[in-house]
Structure formats: C-alpha cells, structure tokens
Design an enzyme around this catalytic site. Structure first.
Site, PDB file in Angstrom:
ATOM      1  N   CYS A  98      30.868  56.759  45.075  1.00  0.00           N
ATOM      2  CA  CYS A  98      30.416  58.344  45.082  1.00  0.00           C
ATOM      3  C   CYS A  98      32.254  59.039  43.674  1.00  0.00           C
ATOM      4  CB  CYS A  98      31.362  59.500  45.887  1.00  0.00           C
ATOM      5  SG  CYS A  98      29.062  59.217  47.398  1.00  0.00           S
ATOM      6  N   CYS A 147      39.987  65.226  52.136  1.00  0.00           N
ATOM      7  CA  CYS A 147      37.984  64.718  52.816  1.00  0.00           C
ATOM      8  C   CYS A 147      38.859  63.902  50.929  1.00  0.00           C
ATOM      9  CB  CYS A 147      37.263  66.067  52.955  1.00  0.00           C
ATOM     10  SG  CYS A 147      37.683  66.529  53.485  1.00  0.00           S
ATOM     11  N   CYS A 195      34.805  51.388  51.290  1.00  0.00           N
ATOM     12  CA  CYS A 195      33.744  51.916  51.475  1.00  0.00           C
ATOM     13  C   CYS A 195      32.906  51.116  50.278  1.00  0.00           C
ATOM     14  CB  CYS A 195      32.731  53.290  50.939  1.00  0.00           C
ATOM     15  SG  CYS A 195      31.725  53.710  51.697  1.00  0.00           S
ATOM     16  N   GLU A 228      42.453  54.023  57.198  1.00  0.00           N
ATOM     17  CA  GLU A 228      43.126  55.443  57.598  1.00  0.00           C
ATOM     18  C   GLU A 228      41.562  56.577  58.931  1.00  0.00           C
ATOM     19  OE1 GLU A 228      46.007  55.441  54.054  1.00  0.00           O
ATOM     20  OE2 GLU A 228      43.727  56.717  53.565  1.00  0.00           O
ATOM     21  N   CYS A 241      34.947  60.466  44.516  1.00  0.00           N
ATOM     22  CA  CYS A 241      35.567  60.167  45.939  1.00  0.00           C
ATOM     23  C   CYS A 241      36.912  58.937  46.057  1.00  0.00           C
ATOM     24  CB  CYS A 241      34.802  59.666  47.520  1.00  0.00           C
ATOM     25  SG  CYS A 241      35.203  58.773  48.281  1.00  0.00           S
ATOM     26  N   CYS A 291      39.765  62.250  62.385  1.00  0.00           N
ATOM     27  CA  CYS A 291      38.757  62.216  61.590  1.00  0.00           C
ATOM     28  C   CYS A 291      38.489  60.285  61.564  1.00  0.00           C
ATOM     29  CB  CYS A 291      38.630  62.144  60.160  1.00  0.00           C
ATOM     30  SG  CYS A 291      38.340  61.493  58.802  1.00  0.00           S
TER      31      CYS A 291
HETATM   32  N1  SAH Z   1      30.063  58.592  53.197  1.00  0.00           N
HETATM   33  C1  SAH Z   1      30.162  59.515  54.209  1.00  0.00           C
HETATM   34  C2  SAH Z   1      31.264  59.753  55.450  1.00  0.00           C
HETATM   35  C3  SAH Z   1      32.682  59.943  54.916  1.00  0.00           C
HETATM   36  S1  SAH Z   1      32.962  61.981  54.555  1.00  0.00           S
HETATM   37  C4  SAH Z   1      29.836  61.263  53.500  1.00  0.00           C
HETATM   38  O1  SAH Z   1      30.208  60.780  52.625  1.00  0.00           O
HETATM   39  O2  SAH Z   1      29.221  61.476  54.254  1.00  0.00           O
HETATM   40  C5  SAH Z   1      33.698  62.208  53.809  1.00  0.00           C
HETATM   41  C6  SAH Z   1      34.177  63.837  52.741  1.00  0.00           C
HETATM   42  O3  SAH Z   1      34.373  64.130  52.082  1.00  0.00           O
HETATM   43  C7  SAH Z   1      31.976  63.466  52.415  1.00  0.00           C
HETATM   44  O4  SAH Z   1      31.418  64.994  52.540  1.00  0.00           O
HETATM   45  C8  SAH Z   1      32.644  63.447  51.378  1.00  0.00           C
HETATM   46  O5  SAH Z   1      31.790  63.925  49.976  1.00  0.00           O
HETATM   47  C9  SAH Z   1      33.734  64.818  50.288  1.00  0.00           C
HETATM   48  N2  SAH Z   1      34.546  63.885  49.786  1.00  0.00           N
HETATM   49  C10 SAH Z   1      34.754  63.422  49.160  1.00  0.00           C
HETATM   50  N3  SAH Z   1      35.693  63.423  48.680  1.00  0.00           N
HETATM   51  C11 SAH Z   1      36.096  64.470  48.720  1.00  0.00           C
HETATM   52  C12 SAH Z   1      37.086  65.153  47.541  1.00  0.00           C
HETATM   53  N4  SAH Z   1      38.328  64.512  46.376  1.00  0.00           N
HETATM   54  N5  SAH Z   1      37.490  66.702  47.963  1.00  0.00           N
HETATM   55  C13 SAH Z   1      36.441  66.984  48.893  1.00  0.00           C
HETATM   56  N6  SAH Z   1      35.860  66.259  49.924  1.00  0.00           N
HETATM   57  C14 SAH Z   1      35.314  65.101  49.502  1.00  0.00           C
END
Ligand code: SAH
Length: 291
Positions: free
Chosen positions: A72, A283, A68, A47, A75, A61
């Site tokens: 986390c 995000c 992945c 995506e 996410c 983006c």
């Molecule tokens: N793996 C890398 C690149 C992805 S960035 C990283 O984590 O930095 C995606 C961003 O969105 C990251 O900062 C992540 O922590 C954030 N993110 C993940 N889940 C989210 C959510 N449910 N709401 C808001 N931000 C989120």
C-alpha cells in the site's frame, strides 16, 4: 523465583523463556502512547503499540507479521522487507508485554502485516486475549480484504470479534492505485464478503478510510462512498494521514466536509484520534526504523 536454586533459575530462563520476543527498544510519546520494538528469536523486527486514552481505555495495537508483503503506497510497513508470519505466541507476547506495565482492555490487529494472510495464528492469539483482559467484543481484526483469509474469518469465527476493512477509496481505479492488492481482490468482491459477514453475524464492519490530501478526500469521493456502502452494514472511520513520505494529509476542513457529506447521506462517520505520531507509532508508521 528466589525460592529456586540459582542454577535452576538460569536453566529455566534459557529453556523456558517468559517471552518469545526480546524487547529491543521502547519509545514514549508525549500523549502517553508507548511503542515497543521486539526481535523474534530468529532476529526479525516486530513493533507493537500501547495507546492510552483520556477515558481510561488501554488499547494494544498488535502486529501479525514482521513486515508486510503488500505494498500500500501510504503505509510505511509496506516499504520494509517482508520477513515472515508471526506465530500465535509471538502475537500474544506483544499484548503480555504491555499487560506487565498496566491492565489492557482493547486490542486491534492493526500493527505490521496483513492478519488475513496469517489467519490461524491471528485467530489463535485473538482467542487467548480474554485471558489477559481483552474480550472478543473489544478485539478488532483489520484487513485490506485478502479474500481467502476473510472468507475463512466469515465462515469460522463465531466469537464476536470485530472486523475492520481498510477501504481508502470508493472506486476500483483509485483503490488499485493506492493498494495494489485491489487488482487481485476488487472492491465489489470484498464488500460482498463483508455483507455476508453482516448477514451471518449481525455485526457491523468498520471501514477505515485514510484521508489523503486531494487524492481520495473530495466531496465527490464522499458521495461515491456513501453510494457504495450500506449504512446498515458499515460504519466509517476516517483516519487522518500520518506522514510516511508519499502524501500530504487532508486538512481538518476537508475531513470535516467529507464527514458532513457522509452524515447527510445517513452514513455516519467518526474521525480517528491520532496517537503516537511523534514517535512514529501511529497508523501506517510502523517500520522498525531502529532495527
Ligand atoms: N494490513 C491490515 C492491518 C494493518 S491496519 C490493514 O491494512 O487493514 C493499519 C491501518 O492503518 C490500515 O487501515 C491502514 O490502511 C492504515 N494506515 C496505513 N498507513 C497509514 C498512514 N500513513 N496514515 C494513517 N493510516 C494509515
């Protein structure tokens, strides 16, 4: 290319396709955000998102992996099965897809996947982005702090590509709860690498901090964060939590109070503008549900 014979055009389409990715589905948000779901030639979902801002910015983006391998807890991408790293062209073709809709001028490697697990393809793709209108200064690579990749980035990347760190907690105990990868690469080692980056390149590191209600969003956490981060090196971006199941998002008031503490401690913070939530394009929401 109607100047070519039809048979030749068919062969070109088969043998030299315009894109390594096939568009499967496109969703449009009421705020103008567009989310595209692609399949790679071997059928893996990817995506990418085009974000449109009122000031005219057009930001893409990009995903670096299909799925992945990190898990986390907040996410959605971490809950889907990890497929594989994307190659250089599978990353560039995401940008090119949107470039065909309209001019783009910013890119963030904040889609599916962990860019520092796929450094070679990510850097090769990032180095091509100026050709589609995105300068290095307007390109940001975001990482959880995967140290082997981050170290390479710090040592090797002389272009002014920006670095963002997904921090999300001011202590190892809490960060490990939210991001299991922290057990492998604890806070202090990751922050030390970011400070080394600043020392070498003189560019600040953006810290991303997702605001989870009564998990990491208290005034006490804000004090700890201000204590942890040197304002000469880091800039904080608070991210309103986009629903993915596990948590509730911090309220506006709690975000404002948190931000206030950081400001008073001279570690100014901004709050990220949420885009595309209604189409699960925000995000942390990329999970290829239609795949
Ligand atoms: N793996 C890398 C690149 C992805 S960035 C990283 O984590 O930095 C995606 C961003 O969105 C990251 O900062 C992540 O922590 C954030 N993110 C993940 N889940 C989210 C959510 N449910 N709401 C808001 N931000 C989120």
């Amino acid at each position: 290319m109607t100047n070519l014979p039809a048979g030749m055009r068919r062969r070109l389409a088969d043998e030299v396709p315009f894109s390594t990715l096939q568009l499967v589905h496109e969703a449009r948000s009421s705020d103008g955000t567009v989310k595209a779901l692609f399949h790679t030639a071997d059928g893996h979902p990817v995506e990418a998102v085009l974000m449109r801002y009122r000031d005219g910015r057009r930001s893409v983006c990009l995903s670096s992996q299909s799925g992945c391998p990190l898990t986390c807890t907040f996410c959605a991408t971490g809950q889907m099965r990890f497929r594989r790293n994307l190659n250089e062209w599978e990353i560039v073709d995401q940008a090119l897809h949107f470039r065909r809709i309209e001019a783009i001028d910013h890119a963030v490697f904040m889609g599916m996947g962990e860019p520092m697990l796929n450094v070679d393809a990510v850097l090769a793709a990032a180095r091509r982005l100026p050709d589609v209108g995105v300068t290095h200064r307007r390109t940001t690579i975001s990482t959880v702090g995967w140290l082997p990749g981050l170290t390479r980035f710090v040592d090797e990347v002389e272009e002014p590509i920006r670095l963002a760190l997904s921090l999300h907690a001011p202590t190892d105990a809490l960060r490990s709860e939210l991001m299991p990868v922290n057990d492998r690469y604890p806070l202090e080692n990751v922050l030390a690498e970011c400070r080394r980056y600043f020392g070498l390149r003189r560019r600040k590191v953006f810290v991303e901090y997702v605001m989870l209600d009564h998990v990491n969003d208290s005034v006490a956490h804000a004090h700890e964060l201000a204590e942890l981060l040197d304002a000469r090196v880091f800039k904080v971006n608070l991210i309103p939590y986009n629903p993915t199941g596990m948590y509730d998002g911090a309220s506006r008031d709690r975000i404002a109070a948190f931000k206030n503490v950081l400001g008073t401690a001279r570690l100014p913070a901004t709050v990220r503008l949420t885009r595309g939530r209604d189409i699960a394009a925000a995000c942390g929401q990329l999970a290829a549900a239609a795949a």
